[in-house]
Design an enzyme around this catalytic site. Sequence first.
Site, mmCIF file in Angstrom:
data_model
loop_
_atom_site.group_PDB
_atom_site.id
_atom_site.type_symbol
_atom_site.label_atom_id
_atom_site.label_comp_id
_atom_site.label_asym_id
_atom_site.label_seq_id
_atom_site.Cartn_x
_atom_site.Cartn_y
_atom_site.Cartn_z
ATOM 1 N N ARG A 71 51.436 45.449 40.856
ATOM 2 C CA ARG A 71 50.126 45.631 40.234
ATOM 3 C C ARG A 71 49.202 44.510 40.682
ATOM 4 N NH1 ARG A 71 52.778 46.343 34.636
ATOM 5 N NH2 ARG A 71 53.514 48.493 34.727
ATOM 6 N N ARG A 180 56.419 37.768 24.824
ATOM 7 C CA ARG A 180 56.430 39.020 25.581
ATOM 8 C C ARG A 180 55.080 39.161 26.271
ATOM 9 N NH1 ARG A 180 59.620 43.579 24.617
ATOM 10 N NH2 ARG A 180 58.503 44.436 26.398
ATOM 11 N N LYS A 181 54.814 40.349 26.782
ATOM 12 C CA LYS A 181 53.532 40.628 27.432
ATOM 13 C C LYS A 181 52.378 40.395 26.457
ATOM 14 C CE LYS A 181 54.922 44.955 27.807
ATOM 15 N NZ LYS A 181 54.978 46.415 28.122
ATOM 16 N N GLY A 436 56.354 59.027 30.328
ATOM 17 C CA GLY A 436 57.732 59.345 30.688
ATOM 18 C C GLY A 436 58.771 58.640 29.865
ATOM 19 N N CYS A 441 52.948 53.623 28.773
ATOM 20 C CA CYS A 441 51.924 53.140 29.710
ATOM 21 C C CYS A 441 50.785 54.144 29.854
ATOM 22 C CB CYS A 441 52.552 52.862 31.071
ATOM 23 S SG CYS A 441 53.731 51.493 31.065
ATOM 24 N N GLY A 442 51.065 55.421 29.632
ATOM 25 C CA GLY A 442 50.030 56.453 29.678
ATOM 26 C C GLY A 442 49.257 56.601 28.381
#
Length: 545
Positions: A71, A180-181, A436, A441-442
């Site tokens: 990314r 974390r993120k 998925g 993420c979507g």
Amino acid sequence: MAYEPIWTAEPEKLNKFEFVKLEKDGLDVIRTIIEEYAVKGFDSIPADDMDRFKWAGVYQQKPKDGHFMMRVRINTGIMTTAQARALTDIARLYGRDLVDVTTRQAIQFHWLRVEHLPDIFKRLDEVGLYSYEACGDCPRTIVGNPLAGIDKDELIDTTEIVEEVNRFFLLNRDFSNLPRKYKMSISANVYNNAQAEINDLALTPAIKVIDGKEVIGFHALVGGGLSAKPHLAKTLDIFVRPEEVLKVAIGVTTIFRDYGYREKRHQARLKYLVADWGPEKFKDKLVELVGELESRGEDKTVGWQAAYFDGVHPQKQEGLNYIGLNVPVGRLNADELEQLADVADQYGDGKIRTTMSQNILLSGIPDDKVEEALQAPVLQRLTPFPKHFMSRTVSCTGNEFCNLAIVETKQRAVEVAEYLDAHVALDEKVRIHFIGCPNACGQKHIADIGLQGSLVKTPEGMVDAFDIAVGGTLGGGANGPQAQFNQALKGRVKGDQVAYVLEQLLLFYKTNRNASESFHDFVLRVGVPAFQEQLSQILEAGIAS
């Protein structure tokens, strides 16, 4: 390390990965990649450093055979054509021509190999772009208003504010080891086009009268996030002047670093700390760190457009326009990106802008050049005038490349959108998101209709399937919709039946809606049980199982 890692005082409360990060900072892997792994090859990479690759913005690509996904950070979604051309070169040389726009305004490559990475890092650096910390337990790409600087609906231009915050945090070892993120959103657009409520820290447009003078600034929200247990961000009782944004960002990030949970990885996001502390305690700790802040002013968010900008629109600069393009499920190729750069240079201001809806904008186009620009061949597929369902379909990477995804999503989403555009005539643009896996993420939770991949057992074996949820939205201010995640329906739908099932649910909406009633408002009025009844009838009829 310029700070004291106070969380190490009780090592028995740390998950295993915390010791990996303490042994070697994630940022250190960048140098190791360049000097060692790119020379010795994929097989030389130990497991711990493979996990640290995320700090370089790189993940292993499915099936973990030596290829990587990368990314690239595009702050607030704005890049120059020189940067776009560098990305084009990388895609051609190393990424099999594939370019994805993500739901966080980043650019994503696939098919990279470790020996490619030093040259890619160099090419990015030469045009002021970085993949560093686009992944990992650190401050990631800062999303924002893709129209910053040209937006008739922004209170102030946030471009430099985002750059200031990014400059501070990028490669800053004081903040490269978070639990974390960590995701930030900064926008002064009144239509919430940086999706405030699903970020760890979000700054949204506000005004306040201070000492008799109206001041433009921001309100702050903390603790948003999706994944398997989504949380909407909570509003803090503070007003943030533009010159205070960096200070507040440092304070919030420091709280997460020092007090965020590090015992269990799946409970290490800021949202869990905010949920336990509450916004009042969080604000008190923030003020303790950064000093007094004004209390909240007047919220200037007036609606939510879900970061969609189809068509031609006037900018705040008289005589100039931007064109909002549809990039089906965020995927384009290197030739298309280069052609967009050509259009931006020939007709526009030399900038390309990515959105959180996985689309692209071209800006700075004079009135008398718009029609000519619209004739560019690349704007035939990446059209400003897309069909309704294709225009509002979002998809994560899916199991084509992602090791976490259970099912394929990108191609499935395109096929479903094309089917719906052919079979359902509807004036309302309904947002449909595919994911998925539970990591989301979507961003399926905020969709009108969200579909999450799963598997179902059939006599022929396990096949792809989806769980369906309806009624998601983000907030539109005091007079707009209140943010809420969509609600799941019971009944798993096989992948090859998704298009037909959605057709039936959309026809139920079309037949029973009030005039001009949005899908979200319809769900609120008739209730999720009404959709459950419709889905159950379809399943019982044997059309899906």
